[in-house]
Design an enzyme around this catalytic site. Sequence first.
Site, short mmCIF file in Angstrom:
data_model
loop_
_atom_site.label_atom_id
_atom_site.label_comp_id
_atom_site.label_asym_id
_atom_site.label_seq_id
_atom_site.Cartn_x
_atom_site.Cartn_y
_atom_site.Cartn_z
N ASN A 72 6.85 23.97 -21.50
CA ASN A 72 5.72 23.58 -20.65
C ASN A 72 6.07 23.97 -19.22
O ASN A 72 6.89 23.32 -18.58
CB ASN A 72 5.49 22.07 -20.78
CG ASN A 72 4.44 21.55 -19.80
OD1 ASN A 72 3.74 22.34 -19.17
ND2 ASN A 72 4.32 20.24 -19.71
N TRP A 73 5.43 25.03 -18.75
CA TRP A 73 5.77 25.52 -17.41
C TRP A 73 5.20 24.63 -16.30
O TRP A 73 5.52 24.82 -15.12
CB TRP A 73 5.21 26.94 -17.22
CG TRP A 73 6.00 28.01 -17.92
CD1 TRP A 73 7.16 27.84 -18.63
CD2 TRP A 73 5.70 29.41 -17.96
NE1 TRP A 73 7.59 29.04 -19.12
CE2 TRP A 73 6.72 30.03 -18.72
CE3 TRP A 73 4.69 30.19 -17.44
CZ2 TRP A 73 6.74 31.40 -18.96
CZ3 TRP A 73 4.69 31.56 -17.68
CH2 TRP A 73 5.71 32.16 -18.43
N LYS A 74 4.31 23.72 -16.67
CA LYS A 74 3.62 22.89 -15.66
C LYS A 74 3.00 23.81 -14.60
O LYS A 74 2.62 24.94 -14.93
CB LYS A 74 4.58 21.85 -15.07
CG LYS A 74 5.28 21.07 -16.20
CD LYS A 74 5.95 19.82 -15.77
CE LYS A 74 6.57 19.15 -17.00
NZ LYS A 74 7.19 17.86 -16.70
N GLU A 116 7.56 11.91 -25.34
CA GLU A 116 8.16 12.19 -24.03
C GLU A 116 8.25 10.90 -23.24
O GLU A 116 7.27 10.50 -22.58
CB GLU A 116 7.29 13.19 -23.26
CG GLU A 116 7.14 14.53 -23.94
CD GLU A 116 6.82 15.63 -22.93
OE1 GLU A 116 7.55 16.62 -22.94
OE2 GLU A 116 5.90 15.48 -22.12
N GLY A 150 10.38 21.13 -20.25
CA GLY A 150 9.74 21.38 -18.96
C GLY A 150 10.59 22.31 -18.10
O GLY A 150 10.60 23.52 -18.30
N GLY A 151 11.32 21.73 -17.16
CA GLY A 151 12.10 22.50 -16.19
C GLY A 151 12.94 23.62 -16.81
O GLY A 151 12.96 24.75 -16.30
N GLU A 169 1.84 13.24 -17.18
CA GLU A 169 1.37 13.61 -15.84
C GLU A 169 -0.16 13.62 -15.79
O GLU A 169 -0.76 13.28 -14.76
CB GLU A 169 1.96 14.98 -15.44
CG GLU A 169 3.45 14.86 -15.13
CD GLU A 169 4.27 16.09 -15.44
OE1 GLU A 169 3.72 17.20 -15.56
OE2 GLU A 169 5.51 15.93 -15.56
N HIS A 183 -0.48 14.58 -21.79
CA HIS A 183 0.81 14.60 -21.10
C HIS A 183 0.84 13.45 -20.09
O HIS A 183 -0.18 13.15 -19.46
CB HIS A 183 1.02 15.94 -20.39
CG HIS A 183 2.42 16.12 -19.91
ND1 HIS A 183 2.89 15.49 -18.78
CD2 HIS A 183 3.47 16.80 -20.44
CE1 HIS A 183 4.17 15.80 -18.62
NE2 HIS A 183 4.55 16.59 -19.61
N SER A 186 13.77 16.13 -20.03
CA SER A 186 15.06 16.65 -19.59
C SER A 186 15.88 17.32 -20.70
O SER A 186 17.11 17.24 -20.70
CB SER A 186 15.88 15.54 -18.91
OG SER A 186 15.21 15.06 -17.77
N GLY A 216 11.73 15.14 -16.08
CA GLY A 216 12.09 15.68 -14.77
C GLY A 216 13.13 14.86 -14.03
O GLY A 216 13.34 15.05 -12.84
#
Length: 250
Positions: free
Chosen positions: A9-11, A168, A234-235, A98, A96, A213, A174
Amino acid sequence: MRRKLVAGNWKMNGNTEFAAEFAQDLKAKLDAAEVTCDVMIAPSAPYLALLANAFSESNIQVAAQNVAQFDKGAYTGEVSASMLSDLSCQASLIGHSERRTLFGETDEVVAAQVSQLVEQGITPVLCVGETLEEREAGNAEQIVENQLKAVLERFSVDQLKNLVVAYEPVWAIGTGLTATPDQAQEMHAHLRSVARELDEQWADSLTILYGGSVNSKTAKELFAQPDIDGGLVGGASLKVDEFFEICQSA
Ligand code: 13P
């Protein structure tokens, strides 16, 4: 046997150059290696077509990060499920944390999004997870169970045949604080038992990803748990070498 899936997930990151280079590098690395898991990338909406094109001759799937709860019309800024289908997207993240916390998306919105995706034959990747306060109050299982049930109660097994669930924990997103493999396994087993109430066979085949993470150091042990079927990254999905290493762990 469930196949493992590693999804990135590149966000809200990247640009045309990044997306094109990443796609080329990832494809080359996967072609040259024996990676047995399914691989998916969820870029921001403007790069969906670029990735769908770049991955058209490969097995790498492209997912949106969100989808409208309506089919078409006066909804400025929204992207419909039929548009995703038009762009050859195979999946879309929904719910998600977010989106839930920053954009007020409720379980009702998420269920409407599932309906749109099912209509288009697009895989919903349903994200669920509890906050730190909810975990510390001992409510984690109930919270994620409610988020999952809000979808399971509204659809048939046939409609949900492609569903993917991603657990998640919000406190792990993150933050560098990965859930321990035991903590994650416990929640995944719980989610699968909730899914069994709908249908046993379906629940056994349901893909449940862990996200929060995940990196190349933590992936292997997480993915080795019996109810963890891969990761939503993610990251670490923004660095092609790191993401590829995570795919190799699956
Ligand atoms: P991080 O891997 O950056 O913690 O993000 C997880 C996530 O939100 C994936 O959807």
